[in-house]
Structures are given as structure tokens and as C-alpha cells.
Design a protein around this motif. Structure first.
Motif, PDB file in Angstrom:
ATOM      1  N   SER A 192       0.833  -1.199   0.000  1.00 25.03           N
ATOM      2  CA  SER A 192       0.000   0.000   0.000  1.00 25.03           C
ATOM      3  C   SER A 192       0.871   1.254   0.000  1.00 25.03           C
ATOM      4  CB  SER A 192      -0.922  -0.002   1.224  1.00 25.03           C
ATOM      5  OG  SER A 192      -1.822   1.087   1.181  1.00 25.03           O
ATOM      6  N   ARG A 193       0.514   2.234  -0.825  1.00 29.45           N
ATOM      7  CA  ARG A 193       1.271   3.475  -0.946  1.00 29.45           C
ATOM      8  C   ARG A 193       0.348   4.677  -0.772  1.00 29.45           C
ATOM      9  NH1 ARG A 193       4.192  -0.163  -0.733  1.00 29.45           N
ATOM     10  NH2 ARG A 193       6.005  -0.688  -2.014  1.00 29.45           N
ATOM     11  N   ARG A 194       0.908   5.785  -0.299  1.00 26.25           N
ATOM     12  CA  ARG A 194       0.087   6.961  -0.038  1.00 26.25           C
ATOM     13  C   ARG A 194      -0.545   7.508  -1.313  1.00 26.25           C
ATOM     14  NH1 ARG A 194       4.647  11.507   1.574  1.00 26.25           N
ATOM     15  NH2 ARG A 194       6.077  11.149  -0.175  1.00 26.25           N
ATOM     16  N   GLN A 195       0.096   7.251  -2.452  1.00 20.88           N
ATOM     17  CA  GLN A 195      -0.493   7.710  -3.714  1.00 20.88           C
ATOM     18  C   GLN A 195      -1.737   6.905  -4.079  1.00 20.88           C
ATOM     19  OE1 GLN A 195       2.618   6.777  -3.261  1.00 20.88           O
ATOM     20  NE2 GLN A 195       4.009   8.474  -3.789  1.00 20.88           N
ATOM     21  N   ALA A 196      -1.802   5.655  -3.606  1.00 15.06           N
ATOM     22  CA  ALA A 196      -2.948   4.780  -3.891  1.00 15.06           C
ATOM     23  C   ALA A 196      -3.099   3.804  -2.730  1.00 15.06           C
ATOM     24  CB  ALA A 196      -2.744   4.036  -5.204  1.00 15.06           C
ATOM     25  N   ARG A 226      -5.150   5.229   4.665  1.00 17.65           N
ATOM     26  CA  ARG A 226      -4.079   6.225   4.547  1.00 17.65           C
ATOM     27  C   ARG A 226      -3.118   6.121   5.732  1.00 17.65           C
ATOM     28  NH1 ARG A 226      -5.688  11.155   5.290  1.00 17.65           N
ATOM     29  NH2 ARG A 226      -3.883  12.089   4.270  1.00 17.65           N
ATOM     30  N   THR A 229      -0.596   3.170   5.426  1.00 14.14           N
ATOM     31  CA  THR A 229       0.449   3.142   4.399  1.00 14.14           C
ATOM     32  C   THR A 229       1.807   3.257   5.081  1.00 14.14           C
ATOM     33  OG1 THR A 229       0.295   5.539   4.073  1.00 14.14           O
ATOM     34  CG2 THR A 229      -1.008   4.148   2.611  1.00 14.14           C
TER      35      THR A 229
END
Length: 246
Positions: A192-196, A226, A229
């Protein structure tokens, strides 16, 4: 000090064993054979005549205290030797040939079966059936599968983690499970990434692990995703690693 679930177990078992037999929970007399059998079945996987007779002589408070006092935090049987082997990084799978990958899959299947056999033997051998029954319960609650995790080492570590917290504090266990590599892989939080942000883990924490349906909003899920992440893995060791810039 007893954890929350141990205290609840004491209350439920104290009342449940007697109520099942139509007896008042406050009765101070010895359990007797029927109540002792009922209590041991509820806290384990059955009981021998000797175990029933030993518990039957105790009153309910003493019987429950004895069961809780005997809980363990580790297995009594040594796990298969491969659980101590180095974690095989997922990124290295891409470099394997077709034959090598097929061999890796076959070995993974065999290791999964060996882990299952080891745990069944642990259930039979343990002096604390309640520990294994609760470990099994939490395995169903915080569900994962080796088919997706694809690492016998991570699956074993999670089993050990659930046993460590099996009769302890739920809040502490939930925190540990949230950083458990097998769980992070199974519910896709490792990538999981903050962009998605991936919402799988955040949603399951609320829907299945804690609150239940109807007790949270979609905004709650998105904000929790969020927040989670960066809760990830070291790509080479398979250990939990917090990545603040993810």
C-alpha cells in the motif's frame, strides 16, 4: 494479571458449566463428573477419564483457575526445521526458471502440509488444550492462507504470534497482528502506498476484526487505509518494517 479474554473466559466458563447442568453459578461444591467433562470439552478438544476425575474434585473457581493458570505462550513440540530457514524474498521468484518455480511451488505445498501436521500434533500433545483452542479460534478470526502468503516461515511466525497472545490482551494482539508480515501480505497492506492506499486491511480491521458492519463509514476506511500506508515488509528478510515515506 489475567488478560481481558482470560477474565471473560473465567466468567463464561464459571457460569456456562453450571447453567448447562441446571445448577446455580454460585454453588461452592465440587464440579462433579458431568460438569468437569463439560468444562474440559468447552476449553479443549475432549478429555480423558483421568483428567475429568481430577477436575471433578474441585469447585468451579478452582477448576477454572487451574485451567487458566496452565495456559502457555509457546508450543511444546518443535516445529519443522524449515521454519528457521531464511525467508525467500518474493522479488526473487521472477528470476526463477519455470522448472525452478514449479519446484518451489511443490516445496511450498509440502511445507504447508508439514506445518498443518505439526499443529495437529501440538493440539494432541499440549498440556494446555485451551491455548491451542484459542490459537485456532484466533486463526479463524485473523484469517490468512498459505496459498496467498506463499511463505512457510511467515505463516509459522503468525501461528506463534497468535499462540503468544491467545489468552491475553486483545488490544495488544490486534496491534501485533497489524504488524504481522503474513497479515500484511494477505490483506495487501505491504504494497500500500500513499499515492494509492489499499483499503483491504483497513476495511477488515473494522468489519471483521473489531467493530462489525454498520459501525463505521467509508470515510473511516479510507482514512484508516491512509494511516496504514508504510506498514510494510523488508523485501529481503520478510520482517515488519515501517516506511515513513510510502
Amino acid at each position: 494479571m489475567l488478560g481481558l479474554f482470560a477474565r471473560l473466559a473465567r466468567l463464561l466458563l464459571f457460569a456456562g458449566a453450571g447453567l448447562a447442568m441446571g445448577l446455580a453459578p454460585a454453588r461452592a461444591a465440587s464440579l462433579g463428573t458431568d460438569d468437569a467433562r463439560h468444562l474440559l470439552v468447552r476449553t479443549g478438544f475432549g478429555a480423558t477419564p483421568a483428567e475429568i476425575a481430577e477436575l471433578a474434585a474441585l469447585d468451579r473457581t478452582a477448576a477454572v483457575d487451574r485451567i487458566l493458570a496452565g495456559t502457555l505462550r509457546e508450543s511444546v513440540l518443535a516445529p519443522p526445521a524449515f521454519v528457521d530457514e531464511p525467508f525467500f524474498p518474493y522479488h526473487r521468484l521472477r528470476a526463477l526458471s519455470t522448472e525452478e518455480r514449479m519446484a518451489w511451488v511443490r516445496r511450498s505445498i509440502q511445507e504447508g502440509l508439514a506445518l498443518r501436521e505439526w499443529w495437529f500434533r501440538e493440539m494432541l500433545a499440549t498440556p494446555s488444550p485451551l491455548t491451542e483452542r484459542m490459537t485456532l479460534f484466533w486463526h479463524g478470526h485473523f484469517a490468512t492462507s498459505q496459498q496467498k502468503v506463499r511463505s512457510s516461515q511467515l505463516v509459522y511466525r503468525q501461528n506463534a504470534l497468535l499462540r503468544e497472545h491467545a489468552t491475553g490482551n486483545f488490544r495488544q494482539m490486534l496491534g501485533a497482528v497489524s504488524k504481522d508480515p503474513a497479515m500484511l501480505v494477505y490483506l495487501d497492506n505491504a504494497g500500500s502506498r500513499r499515492q494509492a492506499p489499499n483499503e483491504n486491511f483497513a476495511r477488515e480491521v473494522m468489519e471483521l476484526f473489531t467493530l462489525g458492519e454498520g459501525q463505521y463509514t467509508e470515510t473511516d476506511v479510507k482514512e484508516a487505509a491512509r494511516a496504514f500506508t508504510g506498514w510494510s515488509l523488508d523485501r529481503d528478510s520478510g520482517e515488519y518494517r515501517y516506511r515513513p515515506f510510502f
